[in-house]
Design a protein around this motif. Structure first.
Motif, PDB file in Angstrom:
ATOM      1  N   LYS A 130       0.840  -1.204   0.000  1.00  0.00           N
ATOM      2  CA  LYS A 130       0.000   0.000   0.000  1.00  0.00           C
ATOM      3  C   LYS A 130       0.875   1.254   0.000  1.00  0.00           C
ATOM      4  CE  LYS A 130      -3.731  -0.406   2.507  1.00  0.00           C
ATOM      5  NZ  LYS A 130      -4.696  -0.380   3.618  1.00  0.00           N
ATOM      6  N   LYS A 131       1.958   1.235   0.779  1.00  0.00           N
ATOM      7  CA  LYS A 131       2.889   2.378   0.816  1.00  0.00           C
ATOM      8  C   LYS A 131       3.516   2.597  -0.562  1.00  0.00           C
ATOM      9  CE  LYS A 131       4.198   1.838   5.651  1.00  0.00           C
ATOM     10  NZ  LYS A 131       5.213   1.255   6.546  1.00  0.00           N
ATOM     11  N   GLN A 132       3.927   1.510  -1.205  1.00  0.00           N
ATOM     12  CA  GLN A 132       4.505   1.615  -2.545  1.00  0.00           C
ATOM     13  C   GLN A 132       3.484   2.195  -3.525  1.00  0.00           C
ATOM     14  OE1 GLN A 132       5.894  -2.304  -3.595  1.00  0.00           O
ATOM     15  NE2 GLN A 132       7.527  -2.291  -2.062  1.00  0.00           N
ATOM     16  N   ALA A 133       2.232   1.775  -3.403  1.00  0.00           N
ATOM     17  CA  ALA A 133       1.176   2.287  -4.284  1.00  0.00           C
ATOM     18  C   ALA A 133       0.975   3.785  -4.087  1.00  0.00           C
ATOM     19  CB  ALA A 133      -0.135   1.534  -4.043  1.00  0.00           C
ATOM     20  N   ARG A 134       1.026   4.243  -2.837  1.00  0.00           N
ATOM     21  CA  ARG A 134       0.895   5.687  -2.571  1.00  0.00           C
ATOM     22  C   ARG A 134       2.018   6.469  -3.232  1.00  0.00           C
ATOM     23  NH1 ARG A 134      -0.208   4.277   3.284  1.00  0.00           N
ATOM     24  NH2 ARG A 134      -2.460   4.093   3.357  1.00  0.00           N
ATOM     25  N   LEU A 135       3.228   5.930  -3.184  1.00  0.00           N
ATOM     26  CA  LEU A 135       4.365   6.590  -3.835  1.00  0.00           C
ATOM     27  C   LEU A 135       4.179   6.628  -5.353  1.00  0.00           C
ATOM     28  CD1 LEU A 135       7.341   5.145  -1.743  1.00  0.00           C
ATOM     29  CD2 LEU A 135       6.448   7.491  -1.693  1.00  0.00           C
ATOM     30  N   ARG A 136       3.678   5.533  -5.924  1.00  0.00           N
ATOM     31  CA  ARG A 136       3.417   5.521  -7.373  1.00  0.00           C
ATOM     32  C   ARG A 136       2.333   6.533  -7.720  1.00  0.00           C
ATOM     33  NH1 ARG A 136       3.531   0.093  -6.421  1.00  0.00           N
ATOM     34  NH2 ARG A 136       1.303  -0.156  -6.856  1.00  0.00           N
ATOM     35  N   TYR A 137       1.285   6.596  -6.907  1.00  0.00           N
ATOM     36  CA  TYR A 137       0.184   7.545  -7.134  1.00  0.00           C
ATOM     37  C   TYR A 137       0.745   8.960  -7.233  1.00  0.00           C
ATOM     38  CZ  TYR A 137      -4.469   9.650  -6.509  1.00  0.00           C
ATOM     39  OH  TYR A 137      -5.641  10.353  -6.678  1.00  0.00           O
ATOM     40  N   ARG A 138       1.569   9.339  -6.247  1.00  0.00           N
ATOM     41  CA  ARG A 138       2.191  10.675  -6.258  1.00  0.00           C
ATOM     42  C   ARG A 138       3.116  10.850  -7.465  1.00  0.00           C
ATOM     43  NH1 ARG A 138       1.927  10.088  -0.626  1.00  0.00           N
ATOM     44  NH2 ARG A 138       4.052   9.324  -0.365  1.00  0.00           N
ATOM     45  N   GLY A 139       3.848   9.791  -7.799  1.00  0.00           N
ATOM     46  CA  GLY A 139       4.756   9.843  -8.951  1.00  0.00           C
ATOM     47  C   GLY A 139       4.014  10.108 -10.248  1.00  0.00           C
ATOM     48  N   TYR A 140       2.878   9.419 -10.439  1.00  0.00           N
ATOM     49  CA  TYR A 140       2.072   9.660 -11.643  1.00  0.00           C
ATOM     50  C   TYR A 140       1.558  11.100 -11.667  1.00  0.00           C
ATOM     51  CZ  TYR A 140       1.764   4.555 -12.451  1.00  0.00           C
ATOM     52  OH  TYR A 140       2.028   3.228 -12.694  1.00  0.00           O
ATOM     53  N   GLN A 141       1.093  11.590 -10.522  1.00  0.00           N
ATOM     54  CA  GLN A 141       0.605  12.965 -10.438  1.00  0.00           C
ATOM     55  C   GLN A 141       1.712  13.955 -10.802  1.00  0.00           C
ATOM     56  OE1 GLN A 141      -0.994  13.074  -6.387  1.00  0.00           O
ATOM     57  NE2 GLN A 141      -3.041  13.360  -7.240  1.00  0.00           N
ATOM     58  N   GLN A 142       2.909  13.721 -10.285  1.00  0.00           N
ATOM     59  CA  GLN A 142       4.034  14.618 -10.572  1.00  0.00           C
ATOM     60  C   GLN A 142       4.394  14.619 -12.054  1.00  0.00           C
ATOM     61  OE1 GLN A 142       6.962  13.186  -7.800  1.00  0.00           O
ATOM     62  NE2 GLN A 142       6.103  14.348  -6.081  1.00  0.00           N
TER      63      GLN A 142
END
Length: 156
Positions: A130-142
């Protein structure tokens, strides 16, 4: 160029066991990715399933072969099949053919994510994943992607 759409599927009921298989991915997670690939194939989409390593690629390959004959999904690993590739390609390396949909099963946002018009990703219930997914979510947004979430429908 149009902004790619990223859809995160929120998984429920994923196993919290720490056995070997669930350390990298939950079985629900991988099975749902295969169901998504099959659905996209039937909609005439060319799909790239990106994983962290060769072992994971072979695991997805086996799951796709396990589909019944009526649901067969033409797919290949790197170096297999036609030069143009099968409708669904599975790899731990950057894609070599043009594809419209990325199913990301890796722990990071791939460097080549901008090549795709649609990206499918997953949010498992296990805390570390879940933590990794949150980082990916932010990465896609960036990167400027349009990111949304939806509840995953469990594979039958």
């Amino acid at each position: 160029m149009m902004t790619a759409q990223v859809i995160f599927h929120l998984l429920n009921g994923a196993s919290d066991s720490a056995d070997e298989e669930s350390v990298n991915q939950s079985a629900d997670h991988l099975e749902l990715a295969c169901v998504q690939a099959a659905d996209l194939y039937r909609k005439k989409q060319r799909v790239f399933i990106y994983v962290d390593d060769q072992k994971s690629a072979h695991q997805i390959d086996e799951l796709l072969w396990a589909f019944d004959a009526q649901s067969f999904v033409p797919h290949n690993l790197p170096g297999e099949g036609l030069h143009s590739g099968s409708p669904v390609e599975i790899s731990w390396q950057a894609p070599t053919n043009n594809r419209n949909v990325l199913i990301n099963l890796s722990s990071n946002v791939p460097d080549f994510a901008r090549q795709f018009s649609q990206i499918i990703d997953f949010v498992p219930e296990q805390d570390e994943l879940k933590k990794q997914a949150r980082l990916r979510y932010r990465g896609y947004q960036q990167l400027g992607f349009s990111v949304e979430t939806c509840k995953a429908t469990q594979a039958a």
